[in-house]
Design an enzyme around this catalytic site. Structure first.
Site, PDB file in Angstrom:
ATOM      1  N   ARG A  67     -14.993 -37.625 -25.579  1.00 38.93           N
ATOM      2  CA  ARG A  67     -16.118 -37.520 -26.321  1.00 38.93           C
ATOM      3  C   ARG A  67     -16.828 -38.826 -27.142  1.00 38.93           C
ATOM      4  O   ARG A  67     -18.019 -38.754 -27.095  1.00 38.93           O
ATOM      5  CB  ARG A  67     -15.680 -36.614 -27.727  1.00 38.93           C
ATOM      6  N   HIS A  71     -20.611 -40.017 -26.867  1.00 42.41           N
ATOM      7  CA  HIS A  71     -21.384 -40.461 -27.864  1.00 42.41           C
ATOM      8  C   HIS A  71     -21.889 -41.681 -27.885  1.00 42.41           C
ATOM      9  O   HIS A  71     -23.265 -42.066 -28.318  1.00 42.41           O
ATOM     10  CB  HIS A  71     -20.653 -40.299 -29.317  1.00 42.41           C
ATOM     11  N   ASN A  96     -20.797 -37.202 -36.448  1.00 42.58           N
ATOM     12  CA  ASN A  96     -19.502 -38.091 -35.923  1.00 42.58           C
ATOM     13  C   ASN A  96     -18.138 -37.316 -36.167  1.00 42.58           C
ATOM     14  O   ASN A  96     -17.357 -37.764 -35.946  1.00 42.58           O
ATOM     15  CB  ASN A  96     -19.744 -39.506 -36.691  1.00 42.58           C
ATOM     16  N   HIS A 194     -15.089 -30.132 -21.559  1.00 45.27           N
ATOM     17  CA  HIS A 194     -14.699 -28.968 -22.667  1.00 45.27           C
ATOM     18  C   HIS A 194     -13.438 -28.324 -22.040  1.00 45.27           C
ATOM     19  O   HIS A 194     -13.124 -27.374 -22.963  1.00 45.27           O
ATOM     20  CB  HIS A 194     -15.749 -28.187 -23.029  1.00 45.27           C
TER      21      HIS A 194
HETATM   22  C1  LIG Z   1     -14.709 -41.452 -37.639  1.00 48.80           C
HETATM   23  C2  LIG Z   1     -15.542 -41.951 -38.716  1.00 48.80           C
HETATM   24  O1  LIG Z   1     -16.096 -42.748 -38.937  1.00 48.80           O
HETATM   25  N1  LIG Z   1     -16.065 -40.964 -39.568  1.00 48.80           N
HETATM   26  C3  LIG Z   1     -17.082 -40.987 -40.464  1.00 48.80           C
HETATM   27  C4  LIG Z   1     -18.277 -39.924 -40.163  1.00 48.80           C
HETATM   28  O2  LIG Z   1     -19.154 -39.853 -41.127  1.00 48.80           O
HETATM   29  C5  LIG Z   1     -18.622 -39.569 -42.444  1.00 48.80           C
HETATM   30  C6  LIG Z   1     -19.752 -39.362 -43.456  1.00 48.80           C
HETATM   31  O3  LIG Z   1     -20.805 -38.521 -42.763  1.00 48.80           O
HETATM   32  C7  LIG Z   1     -17.737 -40.509 -42.913  1.00 48.80           C
HETATM   33  O4  LIG Z   1     -17.057 -40.092 -44.077  1.00 48.80           O
HETATM   34  C8  LIG Z   1     -16.638 -40.720 -41.872  1.00 48.80           C
HETATM   35  O5  LIG Z   1     -15.699 -41.527 -42.106  1.00 48.80           O
END
Ligand SMILES: CC(=O)N[C@H]1CO[C@H](CO)[C@@H](O)[C@@H]1O
Ligand SMILES: *[C@@H]1O[C@H](CO)[C@@H](O)[C@H](O)[C@H]1NC(C)=O
Length: 327
Positions: A67, A71, A96, A194
């Site tokens: 994944r 991205h 994310n 998937h």
């Molecule tokens: C894995 C990572 O970096 N996750 C982040 C994704 O975005 C949120 C905020 O929208 C963060 O809190 C996470 O740490």
């Protein structure tokens, strides 16, 4: 003296030959299979070994690495921009939420920095890790090109316009894929990822709704109702709960995903449409019936995915640490 002269005479043509060979063979060029053959011969082994041991501790790792590669490659090319930490980076975008596996890449990179400091890019570590992740879970072994350089830019605002949303129609996915140089067939093949992994209930909750009396409403006419009812039950714990994308063989990279699609058990709207639409149905049926042809096509499509927008030559840099740029 005579011997030394002989060696000298012998060496020079050898050196010349070596230089000619080195510049003519494919592995000396910018982005190709075996890029690290001379500069860091153990690179691919180190990545594979790190992924293998991380997976034996946590079987959810392979799906996360795959994944992460999607991205990375779809947003600004395969340049490890998704790994950069900090305000406003890609990682901060809510899309994310399902991303993980960062620590595995960090630890592979740490070992690589001991053996070959400053040689192996984080973008290559990620691409190699994702390709090994597939092989480790029973999927095809794919030898991919290396020589990607790491990007120096990562912007959250680039994520949304470049990532497939689970609610996308086939036309929306097709136009995004085509903009990346990939085809509708590649979409069907790569969606096969998937076959492993899991998803938060929030990513498909618009398809099934449960009212306060526990009555189910289906916004997905083609979804098998008993499957949808199972999902609703699993998601009763809340939007943060998660379900397996392919509940039959969730840790095995196989063609079960396509069989699920044919049984109207595609988890996301973006899965279901692949069987519902005539343009992609034939390939779904082929893969459901013949795992070998899925695996053959996987190699080609994965190679294309992992080659999107690659930076080479003097573009970008080779990061020392995957979560930050070099300055
Ligand atoms: C894995 C990572 O970096 N996750 C982040 C994704 O975005 C949120 C905020 O929208 C963060 O809190 C996470 O740490
Ligand atoms: C839905 O799936 C169940 C098995 O889980 C099956 O018995 C049923 O026939 C399916 N329904 C349709 C309409 O295909």
């Amino acid at each position: 003296m005579g011997d030394a002269e002989a060696i000298l005479r012998f060496r020079e043509p050898m050196l010349l030959l070596f230089v000619i060979l080195f510049s003519a063979l494919p592995f000396s060029s910018a982005f190709s299979v075996g890029f690290y053959t001379f500069s860091c011969p153990t690179a691919e082994f180190i990545v594979r070994d790190t992924v293998r041991s991380a997976t034996s501790d946590d079987p959810t790792i392979p799906a996360k690495l795959l994944r992460l590669l999607f991205h990375d490659c779809f947003v600004d090319g395969c340049d490890a921009s998704v790994l950069l930490e900090g305000d406003g980076t890609e990682r901060v975008d809510p899309a994310n939420a399902s991303l993980g596996g960062f620590r595995v890449l960090d630890s592979a990179k740490r070992v690589l920095e001991m053996f070959c400091p400053g040689i192996v890019s984080c973008a290559d570590v990620l691409a190699l890790a994702a390709s090994h992740a597939v092989a480790l879970t029973g999927g095809p072994e794919v030898r991919i090109a290396t020589g990607r350089r790491d990007g120096r830019v990562s912007a959250a605002s680039n994520v949304r316009p470049n990532i497939i949303d689970t609610s996308f129609t086939l036309d929306q996915m097709a136009s995004l894929f085509i903009s990346k140089g990939l085809s509708l067939d590649d979409l069907v093949v790569l969606s096969g990822a998937h076959t492993i992994g899991s998803a938060h209930c929030s990513s498909f909750s618009d398809r099934i709704q449960v009212d306060s009396k526990g009555k189910l409403t289906f916004n997905a006419p083609s979804l098998n109702h008993s499957y949808a009812a199972r999902l609703a039950k699993l998601c009763a714990a809340g939007a943060a709960a998660s379900v397996k994308n392919d509940p039959e063989t969730s840790f095995l990279f196989d063609n079960q995903y396509y069989k699920n699609l044919m049984a109207h058990e595609g988890l996301f709207q973006s899965d279901s449409v692949l069987f519902d639409d005539q343009r992609t149905r034939t390939l779904v049926e082929l893969f459901a019936n013949d795992e070998g042809s899925f695996f053959d096509r996987w190699g080609e499509s994965f190679f294309k995915l992992s080659s999107i927008g690659v930076k080479t030559g003097d573009e970008g840099e080779i990061r020392h640490s995957c979560s930050s740029t070099n300055d």
